[in-house]
Design an enzyme around this catalytic site. Structure first.
Site, PDB file in Angstrom:
ATOM      1  N   HIS A 121      57.234-134.600   0.049  1.00  0.00           N
ATOM      2  CA  HIS A 121      57.161-134.685  -1.408  1.00  0.00           C
ATOM      3  C   HIS A 121      57.974-135.908  -1.841  1.00  0.00           C
ATOM      4  O   HIS A 121      58.909-136.316  -1.163  1.00  0.00           O
ATOM      5  CB  HIS A 121      57.761-133.397  -1.982  1.00  0.00           C
ATOM      6  CG  HIS A 121      57.633-133.213  -3.455  1.00  0.00           C
ATOM      7  ND1 HIS A 121      58.446-133.861  -4.353  1.00  0.00           N
ATOM      8  CD2 HIS A 121      56.799-132.437  -4.198  1.00  0.00           C
ATOM      9  CE1 HIS A 121      58.117-133.479  -5.581  1.00  0.00           C
ATOM     10  NE2 HIS A 121      57.115-132.619  -5.517  1.00  0.00           N
ATOM     11  N   ASP A 198      63.944-129.696   3.478  1.00  0.00           N
ATOM     12  CA  ASP A 198      63.436-129.404   2.141  1.00  0.00           C
ATOM     13  C   ASP A 198      62.683-128.076   2.241  1.00  0.00           C
ATOM     14  O   ASP A 198      61.571-128.013   2.759  1.00  0.00           O
ATOM     15  CB  ASP A 198      62.510-130.539   1.686  1.00  0.00           C
ATOM     16  CG  ASP A 198      61.789-130.221   0.381  1.00  0.00           C
ATOM     17  OD1 ASP A 198      61.925-129.102  -0.135  1.00  0.00           O
ATOM     18  OD2 ASP A 198      61.063-131.106  -0.115  1.00  0.00           O
ATOM     19  N   GLN A 201      59.071-125.122  -0.419  1.00  0.00           N
ATOM     20  CA  GLN A 201      57.821-124.379  -0.243  1.00  0.00           C
ATOM     21  C   GLN A 201      57.921-123.297   0.823  1.00  0.00           C
ATOM     22  O   GLN A 201      56.967-122.538   1.017  1.00  0.00           O
ATOM     23  CB  GLN A 201      56.696-125.359   0.122  1.00  0.00           C
ATOM     24  CG  GLN A 201      56.406-126.388  -0.950  1.00  0.00           C
ATOM     25  CD  GLN A 201      55.864-125.755  -2.232  1.00  0.00           C
ATOM     26  OE1 GLN A 201      55.259-124.674  -2.204  1.00  0.00           O
ATOM     27  NE2 GLN A 201      56.067-126.416  -3.361  1.00  0.00           N
ATOM     28  N   LYS A 224      60.301-121.826  -7.761  1.00  0.00           N
ATOM     29  CA  LYS A 224      59.180-121.673  -6.835  1.00  0.00           C
ATOM     30  C   LYS A 224      59.240-120.325  -6.116  1.00  0.00           C
ATOM     31  O   LYS A 224      58.265-119.910  -5.495  1.00  0.00           O
ATOM     32  CB  LYS A 224      59.165-122.815  -5.824  1.00  0.00           C
ATOM     33  CG  LYS A 224      58.885-124.186  -6.459  1.00  0.00           C
ATOM     34  CD  LYS A 224      58.776-125.260  -5.419  1.00  0.00           C
ATOM     35  CE  LYS A 224      58.721-126.658  -6.047  1.00  0.00           C
ATOM     36  NZ  LYS A 224      57.550-126.862  -6.894  1.00  0.00           N
ATOM     37  N   CYS A 362      52.468-135.067  -5.935  1.00  0.00           N
ATOM     38  CA  CYS A 362      53.729-135.782  -5.674  1.00  0.00           C
ATOM     39  C   CYS A 362      53.874-136.136  -4.199  1.00  0.00           C
ATOM     40  O   CYS A 362      54.975-136.113  -3.631  1.00  0.00           O
ATOM     41  CB  CYS A 362      54.938-134.977  -6.157  1.00  0.00           C
ATOM     42  SG  CYS A 362      55.013-134.776  -7.939  1.00  0.00           S
TER      43      CYS A 362
END
Length: 404
Positions: A121, A198, A201, A224, A362
């Site tokens: 991202h 990261d 997700q 999220k 993104c």
């Protein structure tokens, strides 16, 4: 899992859009909030609001206790060893910027390398680009195979003494690829290279155990994972957080201040300058309780069933191509339909009450690698149903008919 019972916790899902029942498949962008989380925010402002960590009065002490309880819940949820390894931020983006701006500036110098992947991202690209430009370092990118999996042989070959940090996502927001993150960390650590993950997700879909992963940093966003917006978490190993300089200056992050010199607060407050998002932090703790009551394994199982069902249905549509077919995937399906622009597909689906995402998500460099301007993306949550997938499939067929 009683999905119908769970859906009662999400009143927003009962509304109609353009006269049609809402089908919400934009969960990778932001998931809906259960009423328990919304109620916690309302309860805070109706009966508990006060600033924290400073006041001696009842409300301040109570709010402080609730906020710090939330930190403890997050610590247990992600498997951190200490509560002071859990830093409240504004989101994944700020968490990554924090690490790039402090740890990155501390360890990266001219001629060094920062390793990211093609799947990242923008929030896990731009902060490292900025750091490399400032320091005269090189940003190197792990390539992917055509199915959306990382080229692990290439990754192994890219590790060397110049690499000062590896920063990769756990799950691709654009393709749903679940990266072999434990193996990435293992290989990097063999050469004493720290790893930032990261996890924006991954956190909504699976159990996260930072101790088992042995990652050095792990970043995630509340919104999220069914919590409020404007709140995120940065996990960091104690040894790194202790060594890193502060990110921002101001109240809370100090121990003593004179006009000549400031000494900094202990962890985690050294990285939490100013008044935090108190209601959001407390509500994130309620979110963690909610997810654990359902069970992350149950959530993963339901979403995987939806993924398999939707994948089979989509593969049967003439002209539809699923982008990203990694063997290990989260409940995200990116697709294109013939030569139709994803925006047109998404617009027609919206008129049918189906909310999906369209565009480059993104991840512009990834789309360039795939030779696409963007994709349509359906991303599932545990409150979604196979009946809703059927609505999506019928909507895609209708859009095909309308767009020729």
């Amino acid at each position: 899992m009683d999905i119908n019972r769970i859906r009662e916790d999400f009143p927003i899902l009962r509304q109609k859009v353009h006269g049609k029942p809402l089908v919400y498949f934009d969960n990778a962008a932001s998931a809906q909030k259960p009423k328990q989380v919304v109620d916690a925010i309302s309860q805070y402002y109706n009966a508990e609001h006060s600033n924290i960590h400073r006041g001696v009065h009842y409300l301040s002490a109570h709010a402080t206790e609730r906020f710090e309880e939330a930190r403890q819940k997050v610590q247990r949820h992600i498997g951190a060893v200490y509560t002071h390894e859990v830093i409240f931020t504004k989101g994944t983006t700020e968490s990554i910027n924090l690490v790039a701006s402090t740890f990155g500036r501390m360890v990266v110098g001219k001629g060094d390398e920062v390793l990211i992947s093609t799947l990242e991202h923008h929030s896990n690209i731009v902060p490292w680009q900025m750091l490399c430009e400032e320091k005269g370092a090189k940003l190197k990118v792990i390539p992917i195979h055509d199915n959306g999996e990382l080229d692990m042989d290439a990754f192994t070959g890219m590790l060397n003494e110049k690499v000062k940090i590896v920063a990769v996502n756990h799950v691709s927001n654009a393709l749903g690829t679940i990266n072999p993150i434990k193996e990435i960390i293992r290989q990097a650590h063999l050469q004493n290279i720290p790893v930032l993950v990261d996890g924006a997700q991954a956190a909504p879909h699976m159990t996260i155990d930072v101790k088992e992963l042995d990652c050095d940093f792990y970043a995630l966003s509340s919104h999220k994972m069914y919590g409020p917006t404007g709140v995120g978490i940065l996990y960091g190993k104690e040894k790194w957080l202790d060594a890193m300089p502060p990110y921002q200056g101001g109240g809370e992050m100090i121990s003593t201040v004179t006009f000549e010199k400031t000494t900094y607060n202990e962890l985690p407050f050294k990285f939490e300058a100013g008044t935090p998002h108190i209601s959001g932090g407390i509500a994130l703790g309620v979110t963690v309780d909610y997810l654990n009551n359902i069970g992350m394994d149950n959530i993963a199982a339901v979403e995987n069933e939806l993924l398999i069902y939707a994948t089979e249905k989509m593969q049967a549509i003439d002209g539809l191509r699923i982008i990203g077919t990694a063997k290990e995937k989260a409940a995200v399906i990116s697709f294109v339909v013939g030569d139709t622009h994803p925006y047109d597909t998404g617009t027609i689906l919206d008129q049918l009450g189906v909310a999906i995402r369209t565009g480059h998500h993104c991840t512009e460099p990834l789309m360039q690698r795939l030779g696409l301007p963007g994709t349509a993306r359906a991303s599932f949550a545990f409150y979604n149903t196979k009946e809703e997938v059927d609505v999506l499939i019928n909507g895609i067929l209708k859009s095909k008919e309308m767009l020729g």
